[in-house]
Design an enzyme around this catalytic site. Structure first.
Site, mmCIF file in Angstrom:
data_model
loop_
_atom_site.group_PDB
_atom_site.id
_atom_site.type_symbol
_atom_site.label_atom_id
_atom_site.label_comp_id
_atom_site.label_asym_id
_atom_site.label_seq_id
_atom_site.Cartn_x
_atom_site.Cartn_y
_atom_site.Cartn_z
ATOM 1 N N SER A 183 0.829 -1.199 0.000
ATOM 2 C CA SER A 183 0.000 0.000 0.000
ATOM 3 C C SER A 183 0.872 1.261 0.000
ATOM 4 O O SER A 183 1.623 1.489 -0.944
ATOM 5 C CB SER A 183 -0.969 -0.049 1.191
ATOM 6 O OG SER A 183 -2.004 0.894 1.037
ATOM 7 N N ASP B 242 -9.917 -4.708 -4.495
ATOM 8 C CA ASP B 242 -9.331 -3.782 -3.527
ATOM 9 C C ASP B 242 -10.169 -2.506 -3.433
ATOM 10 O O ASP B 242 -10.285 -1.768 -4.409
ATOM 11 C CB ASP B 242 -7.896 -3.437 -3.961
ATOM 12 C CG ASP B 242 -7.110 -2.728 -2.880
ATOM 13 O OD1 ASP B 242 -7.707 -1.967 -2.104
ATOM 14 O OD2 ASP B 242 -5.880 -2.926 -2.817
ATOM 15 N N HIS C 208 -7.879 -5.570 -0.051
ATOM 16 C CA HIS C 208 -6.613 -4.892 0.254
ATOM 17 C C HIS C 208 -5.856 -5.732 1.273
ATOM 18 O O HIS C 208 -5.848 -5.440 2.465
ATOM 19 C CB HIS C 208 -6.924 -3.492 0.800
ATOM 20 C CG HIS C 208 -5.760 -2.544 0.783
ATOM 21 N ND1 HIS C 208 -5.132 -2.152 -0.379
ATOM 22 C CD2 HIS C 208 -5.113 -1.902 1.790
ATOM 23 C CE1 HIS C 208 -4.165 -1.310 -0.097
ATOM 24 N NE2 HIS C 208 -4.118 -1.145 1.221
#
Length: 221
Positions: free
Chosen positions: A115, A169, A200
């Protein structure tokens, strides 16, 4: 220097992996997955898990949390926090240089990130003036893409890049990651692109592929 957790797969490591967590997490976040990679004893790898400093994050109402940089807009491209990205990059580069001081060759050092950590790994790795072993970019994107072509460094033009993303996601949209992939592909980078049926997060198949990638890019001695 950033606080770090370190984990060595075998004594006397000859390779290092600096693994960067996502927004709101810390250096503990990816420590538990290392045994799940089932890496061989050779090469011996030192995994380094730094923790980002805490700061107010605009998109989360100014709530203070560990973050590599501020996120101002939900589409991740509006008003990017260039100063924050560059400040964190300088701190992470200190960790790379410390590994070199400990006897690890630049070409035996890989960057990994999830991320926000993925964004930092791509930002640093592709601008870094020494060749690295590889970059693992999970569930993230290339930040400051508009200035990338003028800032990239030729040292890592051929560095292998493993990019992975969840098809569902809700945090970093798949098309945002795909746009980063397309840009890097257009510029001639060596990309191993992977999509997984997940949100995610990280799943078992992805861990198997990450393990394979490490075994391909990290030298055995």
């Amino acid at each position: 220097m950033l606080p770090c957790i370190e984990l060595e797969t075998s004594p006397n490591p000859t390779c290092s992996v600096i693994w960067l967590h996502g927004l709101g997490a810390d250096g503990n976040d990816f420590v538990p997955i290392i045994p799940e990679l089932h890496l061989p004893a050779n090469p011996a790898i030192r995994f380094i898990f730094p923790s980002a400093p805490s700061m107010p994050v605009t998109v989360n109402g100014g709530y203070v949390m560990p973050a590599w940089y501020d996120i101002i807009g939900r589409n991740l491209m509006d008003q990017e926090d260039a100063d924050g990205i560059k400040r964190s990059a300088a701190s992470i580069i200190e960790l790379i240089e410390r590994e070199v001081e400990r006897g690890i060759d630049y070409r035996h050092i890989a960057l990994a990130g999830f991320s926000q950590g993925c964004a930092m790994a791509l930002y640093i790795g592709l601008r870094f003036p020494h060749q690295l072993a590889g970059i693992i970019a999970l569930s993230g994107y290339l930040p400051l893409a508009s200035s990338f072509n003028s800032e990239k460094h030729s040292a890592n033009q051929s560095t292998p890049i493993f990019m992975a993303h969840g098809t569902d996601d809700p945090v970093v949209a798949l098309d945002r990651a795909q746009a980063s992939h397309s840009l890097l592909e257009k510029l001639g980078y060596q990309l191993d692109w992977n999509e997984y049926p997940m949100e995610h997060s990280v799943n078992h198949e992805e861990l198997k592929d990450i393990s394979r990638f490490f075994q391909e890019v990290l030298p055995k001695n």
